[in-house]
Write a protein that holds these residues in place. Structure first.
Motif, PDB file in Angstrom:
ATOM      1  N   ARG A  10      23.337  26.437  33.596  1.00  0.00           N
ATOM      2  CA  ARG A  10      21.964  26.101  33.196  1.00  0.00           C
ATOM      3  C   ARG A  10      20.978  26.203  34.360  1.00  0.00           C
ATOM      4  NH1 ARG A  10      22.274  23.077  28.485  1.00  0.00           N
ATOM      5  NH2 ARG A  10      24.247  23.571  27.440  1.00  0.00           N
ATOM      6  N   ILE A  11      21.420  25.876  35.574  1.00  0.00           N
ATOM      7  CA  ILE A  11      20.536  25.951  36.741  1.00  0.00           C
ATOM      8  C   ILE A  11      20.653  27.336  37.359  1.00  0.00           C
ATOM      9  CG2 ILE A  11      20.125  25.080  39.072  1.00  0.00           C
ATOM     10  CD1 ILE A  11      20.908  22.349  38.148  1.00  0.00           C
ATOM     11  N   ILE A  12      19.524  27.968  37.599  1.00  0.00           N
ATOM     12  CA  ILE A  12      19.519  29.312  38.179  1.00  0.00           C
ATOM     13  C   ILE A  12      19.487  29.190  39.701  1.00  0.00           C
ATOM     14  CG2 ILE A  12      18.284  31.506  38.310  1.00  0.00           C
ATOM     15  CD1 ILE A  12      17.124  30.910  35.553  1.00  0.00           C
ATOM     16  N   ALA A  13      20.424  29.821  40.367  1.00  0.00           N
ATOM     17  CA  ALA A  13      20.521  29.737  41.828  1.00  0.00           C
ATOM     18  C   ALA A  13      20.594  31.131  42.432  1.00  0.00           C
ATOM     19  CB  ALA A  13      21.737  28.909  42.245  1.00  0.00           C
ATOM     20  N   VAL A  14      19.886  31.331  43.527  1.00  0.00           N
ATOM     21  CA  VAL A  14      19.937  32.591  44.282  1.00  0.00           C
ATOM     22  C   VAL A  14      20.512  32.276  45.659  1.00  0.00           C
ATOM     23  CG1 VAL A  14      18.627  34.551  45.185  1.00  0.00           C
ATOM     24  CG2 VAL A  14      17.899  33.446  43.059  1.00  0.00           C
ATOM     25  N   PRO A  15      21.744  32.730  45.950  1.00  0.00           N
ATOM     26  CA  PRO A  15      22.393  32.383  47.222  1.00  0.00           C
ATOM     27  C   PRO A  15      21.865  33.230  48.384  1.00  0.00           C
ATOM     28  CG  PRO A  15      23.818  33.829  45.967  1.00  0.00           C
ATOM     29  CD  PRO A  15      22.615  33.559  45.095  1.00  0.00           C
ATOM     30  N   GLN A  16      22.232  32.817  49.577  1.00  0.00           N
ATOM     31  CA  GLN A  16      21.833  33.556  50.772  1.00  0.00           C
ATOM     32  C   GLN A  16      22.564  34.886  50.875  1.00  0.00           C
ATOM     33  OE1 GLN A  16      22.370  31.320  54.364  1.00  0.00           O
ATOM     34  NE2 GLN A  16      21.424  32.850  55.674  1.00  0.00           N
ATOM     35  N   GLU A  17      23.841  34.910  50.496  1.00  0.00           N
ATOM     36  CA  GLU A  17      24.644  36.124  50.549  1.00  0.00           C
ATOM     37  C   GLU A  17      24.906  36.621  49.130  1.00  0.00           C
ATOM     38  OE1 GLU A  17      25.481  37.754  53.209  1.00  0.00           O
ATOM     39  OE2 GLU A  17      24.731  36.277  54.653  1.00  0.00           O
ATOM     40  N   THR A  18      24.552  37.878  48.865  1.00  0.00           N
ATOM     41  CA  THR A  18      24.740  38.446  47.536  1.00  0.00           C
ATOM     42  C   THR A  18      26.160  38.981  47.389  1.00  0.00           C
ATOM     43  OG1 THR A  18      22.415  39.108  47.541  1.00  0.00           O
ATOM     44  CG2 THR A  18      23.817  40.092  45.861  1.00  0.00           C
ATOM     45  N   VAL A  19      26.803  38.637  46.292  1.00  0.00           N
ATOM     46  CA  VAL A  19      28.161  39.095  46.002  1.00  0.00           C
ATOM     47  C   VAL A  19      28.111  40.101  44.860  1.00  0.00           C
ATOM     48  CG1 VAL A  19      30.475  38.415  45.287  1.00  0.00           C
ATOM     49  CG2 VAL A  19      29.130  36.907  46.763  1.00  0.00           C
ATOM     50  N   PHE A  20      28.799  41.233  45.035  1.00  0.00           N
ATOM     51  CA  PHE A  20      28.823  42.268  44.008  1.00  0.00           C
ATOM     52  C   PHE A  20      30.209  42.367  43.384  1.00  0.00           C
ATOM     53  CE2 PHE A  20      25.251  43.596  46.650  1.00  0.00           C
ATOM     54  CZ  PHE A  20      24.302  43.936  45.693  1.00  0.00           C
TER      55      PHE A  20
END
Length: 357
Positions: free
Chosen positions: A183-193
């Motif tokens: 439910r909570i939208i989070a954008v991390p420091q390191e992007t994982v693909f």
């Protein structure tokens, strides 16, 4: 590595035997047909031990992986806790109000009263209103990322009080962890693909809930649509190494936009839907142009959301409603960024002046 070494040794042995056989056949003037058949049999024989080595090393690798998985399962405790049974309504968190009352937290699972373990967060009192844009600032190790981790239940408060953390009226302690993180939208420091070869579409919309039109709109908003088109479009396979640091962060922001779009389509029915957006130093490794794109996207696309951002570049948060300055896990100052930046003796002002040199 062991497999390659054994194959090399076997190949050398077969080669030496073949040289010896050929030498004997020439010196003894053996029948050429007999010598050829023997040489062919020798080479075929060499393939059998090589196959045995291949299968044996694969078996050892598989057994080792199974052993590690079993050890992991036996030693690592589940992060789920008893009492985490609340499944909030589908539209939650619509207002995005966050209340913390004297919260302390640590990364140690063996903390107890009187322990000398250093607290990641200590006695946090904070109220974040609906739709507020709040920046969390401080020097390295001050507890900024720990604050974000606390809201996602990546670390737990040391108090057992049921209502020391409330998100839209729901006690964080009793919320189901999986539901909370969905439910909570989070954008991390390191992007994982996803693994190389997966499509742009799959990497952008991991849950596979968005339409093609929504994906195109989001990629256009973050400035990546032309980049994706040049590489075959949404259905083309991609490699994470082709992305620059800035493009990785824009892709991560695009994922947040996709989730916002899906929530808007499902629950808002034409009205503007609110929520919570967490940003963990998303601009720390991007250039100024990319940072401007991210700032504009957050302002326009998440204008009704409560935004809590751990900030590395302080000029990004000057127009926020509130800044929270942390030091050694404690809140040492709160206020309006633009005002604090001009005040003499302000902790935030000191950080701004230190960043600007």
């Amino acid at each position: 590595m062991i497999q390659e070494w054994l194959n090399l040794v076997l190949n050398i042995v077969v080669m030496l035997l073949a040289v010896a056989l050929t030498t004997l056949a020439v010196r003894l003037h053996s029948n050429s047909a007999f010598a050829g058949a023997a040489l062919y049999s020798l080479l075929s024989f060499g393939e059998n031990p090589a196959g045995i080595v291949l299968f044996w090393t694969s078996l050892e690798t598989s057994l080792g992986a199974i052993s590690r998985l079993k050890a992991f399962n036996d030693t690592v405790k589940s992060e789920d806790r008893d009492g985490e049974s609340i499944i909030p309504p589908e539209h939650w968190p619509q207002s995005g109000v966050v209340v913390l009352k004297g919260v302390s937290a640590t990364y140690s699972s063996e903390y107890h009263e009187g322990s000398t373990t250093r607290l990641a967060l200590h006695d946090i009192h904070l109220t974040i209103g609906s739709g507020e844009k709040v920046a969390i600032c401080g020097r390295t190790g001050s507890g900024k990322s720990s604050f974000i981790a606390l809201l996602l239940k990546l670390i737990d408060p040391i108090s057992i009080g049921a209502e020391i953390i409330l998100i839209d009226g729901q006690p964080l302690q009793h919320l189901n962890r999986s539901e909370l993180r969905q439910r909570i939208i989070a954008v991390p420091q390191e992007t994982v693909f996803l693994p190389d070869g997966s499509t742009f579409w799959a990497n952008l919309d991991v849950a596979q809930e968005a339409t093609r039109e929504e994906c195109e709109t989001v990629l256009t908003a973050v400035g990546l649509w032309e980049f994706v088109q040049e590489r075959g479009g949404l259905d083309a396979g991609m490699n994470a190494s082709t992305f620059s640091a800035g493009q990785r962060q824009l892709m991560s922001l695009g994922r947040a936009l996709i989730r916002r779009s899906i929530r808007q389509r499902k629950y808002a029915a034409g009205a503007e839907h609110g929520g919570i957006l967490l940003l963990d130093e998303v601009s720390s490794s991007v250039d100024q142009e990319t940072e401007c794109v991210m700032q504009q996207t957050i302002r326009t696309e998440f204008k009704n959301y409560t935004v809590i951002a751990v900030a590395h570049r302080l000029d990004m948060v000057m127009d926020f409603d509130k800044v929270v300055v942390m030091d050694t896990g404690e809140i040492v100052e709160t206020g309006i960024p633009a005002i604090l930046a001009r005040e003499a003796g302000s902790r935030f002002g000191d950080l701004v002046r230190a960043r600007n040199g």
